[in-house]
Design an enzyme around this catalytic site. Structure first.
Site, PDB file in Angstrom:
ATOM      1  N   ASP A 238       5.685   5.073   5.207  1.00 45.32           N
ATOM      2  CA  ASP A 238       6.726   4.196   5.744  1.00 45.32           C
ATOM      3  C   ASP A 238       6.919   2.925   4.926  1.00 45.32           C
ATOM      4  O   ASP A 238       7.813   2.129   5.220  1.00 45.32           O
ATOM      5  CB  ASP A 238       6.419   3.837   7.206  1.00 45.32           C
ATOM      6  CG  ASP A 238       5.074   3.158   7.389  1.00 45.32           C
ATOM      7  OD1 ASP A 238       4.073   3.691   6.879  1.00 45.32           O
ATOM      8  OD2 ASP A 238       5.010   2.103   8.055  1.00 45.32           O
ATOM      9  N   HIS A 239       6.123   2.760   3.880  1.00 47.65           N
ATOM     10  CA  HIS A 239       6.271   1.608   2.991  1.00 47.65           C
ATOM     11  C   HIS A 239       6.824   1.997   1.624  1.00 47.65           C
ATOM     12  O   HIS A 239       7.142   1.112   0.823  1.00 47.65           O
ATOM     13  CB  HIS A 239       4.923   0.904   2.817  1.00 47.65           C
ATOM     14  CG  HIS A 239       4.425   0.255   4.068  1.00 47.65           C
ATOM     15  ND1 HIS A 239       4.462  -1.107   4.285  1.00 47.65           N
ATOM     16  CD2 HIS A 239       3.890   0.798   5.192  1.00 47.65           C
ATOM     17  CE1 HIS A 239       3.975  -1.377   5.483  1.00 47.65           C
ATOM     18  NE2 HIS A 239       3.609  -0.235   6.057  1.00 47.65           N
TER      19      HIS A 239
ATOM     20  N   HIS B  47       0.875  -1.172   0.000  1.00 52.45           N
ATOM     21  CA  HIS B  47       0.000   0.000   0.000  1.00 52.45           C
ATOM     22  C   HIS B  47       0.914   1.224   0.000  1.00 52.45           C
ATOM     23  O   HIS B  47       2.131   1.091  -0.125  1.00 52.45           O
ATOM     24  CB  HIS B  47      -0.962  -0.008   1.191  1.00 52.45           C
ATOM     25  CG  HIS B  47      -0.313   0.097   2.526  1.00 52.45           C
ATOM     26  ND1 HIS B  47       0.508  -0.892   3.058  1.00 52.45           N
ATOM     27  CD2 HIS B  47      -0.325   1.083   3.471  1.00 52.45           C
ATOM     28  CE1 HIS B  47       0.938  -0.531   4.251  1.00 52.45           C
ATOM     29  NE2 HIS B  47       0.456   0.668   4.527  1.00 52.45           N
TER      30      HIS B  47
ATOM     31  N   HIS C 260      -7.294  -2.229   5.199  1.00 50.30           N
ATOM     32  CA  HIS C 260      -6.428  -1.266   5.891  1.00 50.30           C
ATOM     33  C   HIS C 260      -7.018   0.141   5.720  1.00 50.30           C
ATOM     34  O   HIS C 260      -6.309   1.129   5.669  1.00 50.30           O
ATOM     35  CB  HIS C 260      -5.007  -1.337   5.332  1.00 50.30           C
ATOM     36  CG  HIS C 260      -3.981  -0.575   6.116  1.00 50.30           C
ATOM     37  ND1 HIS C 260      -3.921  -0.595   7.506  1.00 50.30           N
ATOM     38  CD2 HIS C 260      -2.973   0.251   5.720  1.00 50.30           C
ATOM     39  CE1 HIS C 260      -2.921   0.170   7.912  1.00 50.30           C
ATOM     40  NE2 HIS C 260      -2.327   0.700   6.852  1.00 50.30           N
TER      41      HIS C 260
ATOM     42  N   HIS D 280       1.222   3.981   2.262  1.00 52.48           N
ATOM     43  CA  HIS D 280       1.650   4.734   3.438  1.00 52.48           C
ATOM     44  C   HIS D 280       3.135   5.088   3.289  1.00 52.48           C
ATOM     45  O   HIS D 280       3.927   4.295   2.764  1.00 52.48           O
ATOM     46  CB  HIS D 280       1.446   3.919   4.711  1.00 52.48           C
ATOM     47  CG  HIS D 280       0.207   4.284   5.469  1.00 52.48           C
ATOM     48  ND1 HIS D 280      -0.577   3.350   6.111  1.00 52.48           N
ATOM     49  CD2 HIS D 280      -0.386   5.480   5.713  1.00 52.48           C
ATOM     50  CE1 HIS D 280      -1.597   3.953   6.708  1.00 52.48           C
ATOM     51  NE2 HIS D 280      -1.493   5.248   6.485  1.00 52.48           N
TER      52      HIS D 280
ATOM     53  N   ASP E  36       0.122  -4.064   5.940  1.00 52.37           N
ATOM     54  CA  ASP E  36      -0.704  -3.626   7.072  1.00 52.37           C
ATOM     55  C   ASP E  36      -2.155  -4.022   6.808  1.00 52.37           C
ATOM     56  O   ASP E  36      -2.656  -3.866   5.687  1.00 52.37           O
ATOM     57  CB  ASP E  36      -0.612  -2.107   7.239  1.00 52.37           C
ATOM     58  CG  ASP E  36       0.779  -1.649   7.624  1.00 52.37           C
ATOM     59  OD1 ASP E  36       1.647  -2.505   7.839  1.00 52.37           O
ATOM     60  OD2 ASP E  36       0.991  -0.428   7.707  1.00 52.37           O
TER      61      ASP E  36
END
Length: 364
Positions: free
Chosen positions: A117-118, A113, A214, A115, A237
């Site tokens: 931090d990914h 996904h 998510h 986000h 996540d």
């Protein structure tokens, strides 16, 4: 000059000489140690030491919360001699290189996904892959709907840097056609459905994706890799209890990797924030609970899937020492009968072809 003064001057002169010799020795020793370190790093062939099979190397096992021991999300799936990266959090690329994983051999990236931090390390990952072997083609990045916009943004942000690399090193080292990334979007059904999407099937390797819950950070997916009779599933996540496709995807997997958030530890952060009147932190630590999975829920999912082993990833909140793992795991051990590990940067899990073993080692 008195005898005492002469003696003092002699001692001082000797001390200066000894200090100089010590400095020379320290410099030579430090240089020799550095040479050994460089030689050891450059001669690393970790991939070549692995048996044929399926392996997972963690180069980022943390989250957006600060953790001195973990970079944000990133893992490398090794299927035979093929390398795929799942997510690329900021700072994880350095771990990948220090682990001896050749960035130039990465076949593709798969995003769970979008986000931050990914995806924060994508630009650096593409650069290392490009320069690593002088690739003449961009790095393929697979992901659900919306990946086109993400990749276009990174390519634009790094476009000027690319001209510097080629201008400085020349086209033999940095061929312009190899710069950046190319998006390969795929469509999924809603997370309420169980049907996976087959993304790749060749060379004995099959990669599947399925939508997970998510929300509101959707679309989000989990991935399954099957190779030489071995299988691993990575969740990204999700709310595992509300993601039936993930449960179906995980069935009979050798290794199940699930993100995990421990509410009991977050309670401690909430209480500290409340005592200090930090309403913003208190709210955030409350909000993040409703779209993640607890260790206990992850363990229940692994038991239902009859997985051989479970690794808890995307660790929330930070547990910078192993002494805190028991508090993070909570009651997970009572819900799953197989081995459970808390993921660490540098951890490698091996699923050799031809047997059903699961082994762990560290490349740090």
């Amino acid at each position: 000059m008195t005898l005492l003064k002469r003696a003092l001057f002699a001692i001082l002169a000797l001390a200066l000489v000894l200090a100089g010799l010590a400095a020379i020795f320290q410099t030579r020793l430090a240089t020799a140690l550095y040479e050994r370190r460089v030689d050891r790093q450059m001669s690393l062939d970790r991939i070549g030491t692995l048996p044929d099979g399926l392996h997972l190397a963690f180069c980022g096992t943390g989250s957006p919360l600060p953790d001195p021991s973990r970079a944000p999300s990133c893992a490398v799936v090794i299927a035979g001699d093929r390398l795929f990266v799942v997510d690329s959090g900021a700072g994880s690329v350095g771990n990948l290189l220090l682990m001896g994983i050749p960035a130039g051999e990465i076949e593709a990236v798969l995003l769970t996904h979008f986000h931050s931090d990914h995806i924060g390390g994508l630009g650096d990952l593409a650069l290392q892959r490009w320069i690593g072997t002088g690739h003449t083609d961009p790095l393929p990045v697979m992901g659900p709907a919306g990946v086109d916009d993400i990749i276009a943004g990174f390519n634009q942000a790094y476009a000027r840097d690319a001209t510097y690399r080629t201008g400085h090193h020349g086209e033999a080292i940095a061929p312009p056609s190899g710069f950046g990334m190319i998006a390969l979007p795929f469509e999924t059904t809603g997370f309420e459905q169980t049907a996976p999407v087959k993304l790749l099937e060749n060379g004995g390797l099959t990669i599947w994706a399925v939508a997970v819950d998510h929300d509101p950070a959707g679309p989000a997916v989990a991935y399954r890799f099957d190779y030489q009779g071995r299988s691993l599933v990575m969740s990204g996540d999700l709310v595992a209890d509300n993601s039936p496709g993930f449960q179906a995807l995980a069935a009979a997997s050798d290794l199940l990797v699930v993100e995990a958030l421990q509410p009991r530890l977050l309670d401690i952060i909430n209480e500290g924030a409340q005592r200090r009147g930090n309403d913003r932190l208190d709210t955030i630590m409350t909000d993040i609970r409703d779209y993640h999975t607890t260790p206990e829920q992850a363990a229940a999912a692994a038991q239902m899937a009859q997985a051989r082993a479970l690794v808890l990833n995307h660790v929330v909140p930070a547990v910078p020492t192993r002494s805190l793992n028991a508090a993070f795991l909570g009651e997970a051990g009572t819900a799953f009968s197989g081995p459970i590990r808390v993921a660490e940067d540098g951890m490698v899990v091996s699923l050799p072809a031809g047997d059903d073993s699961v082994s762990f080692q560290s490349w740090r």
